[in-house]
Design an enzyme around this catalytic site. Structure first.
Site, PDB file in Angstrom:
ATOM      1  N   GLY A 358       0.991  -1.247  -0.123  1.00  0.00           N
ATOM      2  CA  GLY A 358      -0.074   0.027   0.006  1.00  0.00           C
ATOM      3  C   GLY A 358       0.928   1.167   0.027  1.00  0.00           C
ATOM      4  O   GLY A 358       2.071   1.141   0.250  1.00  0.00           O
ATOM      5  N   PRO A 359       0.398   2.502  -0.257  1.00  0.00           N
ATOM      6  CA  PRO A 359       0.896   3.468  -0.148  1.00  0.00           C
ATOM      7  C   PRO A 359       1.578   4.070   1.152  1.00  0.00           C
ATOM      8  O   PRO A 359       1.050   3.562   2.170  1.00  0.00           O
ATOM      9  CB  PRO A 359      -0.018   4.710  -0.705  1.00  0.00           C
ATOM     10  N   SER A 680      -7.233   3.694 -17.802  1.00  0.00           N
ATOM     11  CA  SER A 680      -8.572   3.644 -17.215  1.00  0.00           C
ATOM     12  C   SER A 680      -9.358   4.797 -17.655  1.00  0.00           C
ATOM     13  O   SER A 680     -10.664   4.918 -17.739  1.00  0.00           O
ATOM     14  CB  SER A 680      -8.662   3.769 -15.668  1.00  0.00           C
ATOM     15  N   LYS A 723     -12.229   6.030  -6.953  1.00  0.00           N
ATOM     16  CA  LYS A 723     -12.737   6.825  -8.082  1.00  0.00           C
ATOM     17  C   LYS A 723     -14.216   7.078  -7.804  1.00  0.00           C
ATOM     18  O   LYS A 723     -14.457   8.573  -7.800  1.00  0.00           O
ATOM     19  CB  LYS A 723     -12.521   5.938  -9.385  1.00  0.00           C
TER      20      LYS A 723
END
Length: 779
Positions: A358-359, A680, A723
């Protein structure tokens, strides 16, 4: 001889400042006179009555001739003896007679000070019993000091003062170690009982100091004698061994042998330790290799070969701990509870190797620490970022100078148990060069089929790592070598949404930073809207590190106000943020209310979360070029070319009469300083280009995400949850997503799903007319 009490005191007396000590009645003080003005004072006193008033200085660094630098109480002394030496040097023996007080200073033509004085008498209490008690106490304390300092007092002194409390108080005061102010305070006390009481406290303190000093000196003396004794014995042993023709024996060998026998070691490890110990006993202590062997044996003795902590396999308790330490992260918590459940049913099972991906700042490392706390194990962390040398993992061979075990063995020594939770941070940042490939060393460490006999190069004996719960962390998986990733179970930790950041800030960050700054709820409070504005306008990240630093900045500024004396309650609302954080740092794209030609809305996922992506297209005369701007990556450029190819293929179906060889198409994505990449936005690019080519505007309040193929198929993309939340933050409530991403809707929080309308699409033909009204549908 004239008695002190019968002494007639002159009204005016010469004053001799004494910078060194306080002179008391009944004491004899030697003094050397070198100054001319002092010598004249002594000569005048000899010619008169041999009486001199001695007064101590308040400040030794100040001028002794200034009257304001003199205490007002002193002692009248008589000149017992006087010796003159060449160079105008006089040696005096002054005898303290009686106390006096200076009434005023008198101006004369003498180079020394003259003052009008009065005699001070001591006051005896009415209660003789109490006086006798304190007199005996001070006498005993004075004898203790003589014994501790090993000084020999005059026996006649004690006989003389035994019945005279006043004389005892002054003679005892003249022998204590105290400051000028404390001694002057004793001199100024008129009541004999009060003087003895004050003196007893000072003597008791001095006795404690002398006892402690003698104790320290005794310990130092014993250590010196012990070292000298050991040195002599060692030298004698060497001489005896040399005469007998035998080998000298290392005196530490027997101690090490006893420790090896007492330590619970595996058979192979104990055998290796004994072999090295036998080598040690045959070596002379001065050989450098002795230190190497001794260090190796010490490492064997300090490692937890058989020591382990008992797991707490209480799943309910572990769930409470994980929920308390971290907000959300349901997948991680669920996997940890599954591990505990399997461990409870099958204690001998092999532990999986978990990899949190993960970030930065989402809680990967802190989750490892919480896991250790939940199951009752020790926690060890090792950062692998920038590690290039294989020896840092597996250790150096003992043939090298300065060799030592690798980080894995060092971590186990730090933990003190052979089954800790061992976190390997930044596994995606390992490197390799001429020094070796640390990845190859980790292949053995992180393989449950091999690590039961991990062999460190320095130790050269197997260590069982099967009980260690290894957890690795990474920011991305594409840089992790495939063989290493194959050994790990990947658990993705996505970035936090704004709502999740708000809850984390409320539950954890605000309290932690307020505690660090020493603030309470009576001084500082954060409103939900204030925290939300901090998240949206002053931080842009996937994790919460910058958010915590920003909250800490506000706490420090409030703490500075409190330290300056303010006690007003500070409430952090959106209107107060500019005062503490300055103007907003970040802005978010907002949708337009009016339909526009060539402008469509896509969705993007960044390390800071989801955002809408405005895509603009325009048509102009040219040579058939496709111009792409906005710092688009290679994949995104290919998506634009694929979208344009699909439009050209279906140009007749949409009634396009454009000669593509005579026009240039310019596609731009705003925020050109921010790199953008990924497939995307393919469908959104197609809609933008088609709108520009047909001249028909795009509906402004809907967004779309999905990869486009040359056949017009809409393929799945990642980051749907982020998103959707980014779209909602921009005011969009209707979103088109690929059919194959339908399961991702379940990951979206329920309260968000209720506010959004989702449309699932499989082909570009099915969605074009929804974005560009009036455009005919194409099969």
């Amino acid at each position: 001889m004239t008695r002190v009490s019968d002494l007639e005191l002159p009204e005016i007396l010469p004053i001799l400042p004494n910078p060194d000590e306080v002179v008391y009645p009944y004491s004899i003080v030697p003094m050397t006179v070198t100054k001319l003005e002092t010598a004249e004072l002594v000569d005048d006193a000899v010619r008169r009555d041999k009486l001199i008033g001695v007064v101590s200085l308040k400040n030794r660094m100040d001028s002794p001739s200034r009257p304001d630098n003199l205490f007002r109480t002193g002692t009248i002394t008589g000149i017992d003896r006087l010796y003159r030496f060449p160079g105008n040097i006089i040696r005096l023996h002054l005898r303290g007679l009686v106390r006096f007080r200076i009434l005023e200073f008198i101006d004369t033509d003498k180079p020394y000070i003259m003052a009008r004085v009065e005699k001070l008498e001591s006051v005896l209490p009415k209660d003789d019993v109490e006086l006798d008690a304190w007199q005996n106490t001070v006498g005993i304390q004075l004898k203790q000091i003589f014994e501790l300092t090993r000084s020999i007092p005059d026996d006649s002194l004690f006989m003389e003062i035994s019945d005279d409390a006043e004389k005892l108080s002054f003679l005892a005061a003249s022998r204590i170690e105290a400051s000028i102010k404390e001694k002057q305070k004793i001199l100024e006390v008129d009541n004999v009982l009060e003087r003895l009481w004050l003196l007893s406290g000072i003597l008791e303190k001095e006795i404690r100091i002398l006892k402690l000093r003698n104790k320290i000196q005794g310990q130092v003396r014993m250590e010196i004698e012990k070292d000298q004794k050991e040195y002599i014995l060692k030298e004698q042993m060497k001489a005896i061994q040399k005469e007998l023709g035998g080998e000298s024996e290392n005196p530490e060998a027997e101690e090490l042998r006893q420790r090896i026998e007492e330590k619970n070691l595996p058979e192979q490890v104990e055998k290796s330790a004994m072999e090295e110990l036998d080598r040690l006993t045959r070596m002379h202590p001065g050989i450098p290799e002795v230190a190497v062997i001794r260090n190796y044996i010490e490492w064997i003795l300090c490692l937890p070969w058989m020591e382990s902590t008992k797991d707490r396999l209480d799943i309910n308790r572990a769930e409470v701990v994980l929920e308390k330490d971290h907000y959300d992260l349901k997948d991680v918590k669920e996997r940890v509870l599954e591990f505990l459940a399997v461990r409870k049913l099958n204690p001998s099972g092999k532990a999986p190797i978990l990899c949190f991906v993960g970030p930065p700042g989402v809680g990967k490392t802190s989750m490892g620490r919480s896991i250790a706390r939940a199951i009752g194990r020790e926690f060890v962390r090792l950062s692998l970022g920038g590690v290039h040398d294989e020896a840092e993992i597996r250790g150096h061979r003992r043939t090298y100078i300065g060799a030592m075990p690798g980080k894995i063995i060092q971590g186990l020594k730090e933990a003190g148990s052979n089954n800790p939770v061992f976190m390997l941070d930044e596994v995606d940042k390992l490197g390799s060069d001429f020094r070796g490939d640390p990845t190859s060393a980790l292949l053995e460490v992180l393989d449950p089929e091999q690590n039961f006999s991990f062999r460190d190069n320095y130790m050269n004996v197997p260590f069982d790592l099967s009980g260690v719960q290894f957890i690795t962390t990474a920011n991305r998986i594409d840089t992790i070598p495939s063989p290493l990733m194959d050994r790990m179970e990947i658990i993705r930790i996505p970035g936090y949404t704004s709502a999740e950041k708000l809850e984390i800030a409320r539950r954890y960050l605000v309290k932690r930073q307020m505690d660090n700054a020493g603030l309470t709820g009576r001084i500082l409070r954060f409103r939900r809207k204030g925290l939300s504005r901090i998240i949206s306008d002053h931080t842009r990240e996937a994790g919460v590190r910058e958010l915590e630093r920003t909250i800490g900045k506000i706490c420090r500024k409030v703490a500075m106000k409190v330290a300056r004396g303010s006690d007003d309650l500070v409430i952090i609302t959106p209107s107060r943020l500019p005062e503490y954080l300055g103007p907003r740092k970040f802005t978010h794209e907002r949708v337009s209310d009016k339909p526009r030609i060539g402008v469509s809305i896509g969705l993007a996922w960044t390390p800071a979360g989801g955002e809408i992506l405005l895509i603009e297209s325009t048509i102009m005369s040219g040579k058939g070029e496709l111009i792409l701007t906005g710092q688009l990556g290679q994949v995104m450029q290919e998506s634009a070319k694929a979208a344009l190819s699909w439009i050209r293929t279906h140009a007749d179906e949409y009634g396009l009469e454009t000669d593509f060889k005579e026009v240039d198409i310019h596609l731009h994505v705003p925020a050109g300083a921010t790199p953008k990449d990924g497939p995307s936005a393919g469908v959104a690019i197609l809609i933008s280009l088609l709108s520009a080519l047909t001249g028909k505007p795009v509906v402004p309040d809907i967004a779309i995400t999905g990869e486009i193929s040359l056949q017009g198929r809409v393929m799945p993309v990642g980051g749907i949850k982020e998103k959707i939340l980014g779209a909602l933050a921009a005011g969009i409530t209707k979103v088109f997503i690929p059919q194959e991403n339908s399961r991702s809707i379940e990951d979206i929080p329920e309260e968000t799903r209720e506010l959004m309308q989702f449309e699932l699409i499989e082909r570009a033909q099915d969605v074009v007319h929804s974005f560009i009204p009036g455009l005919k549908e194409v099969d």
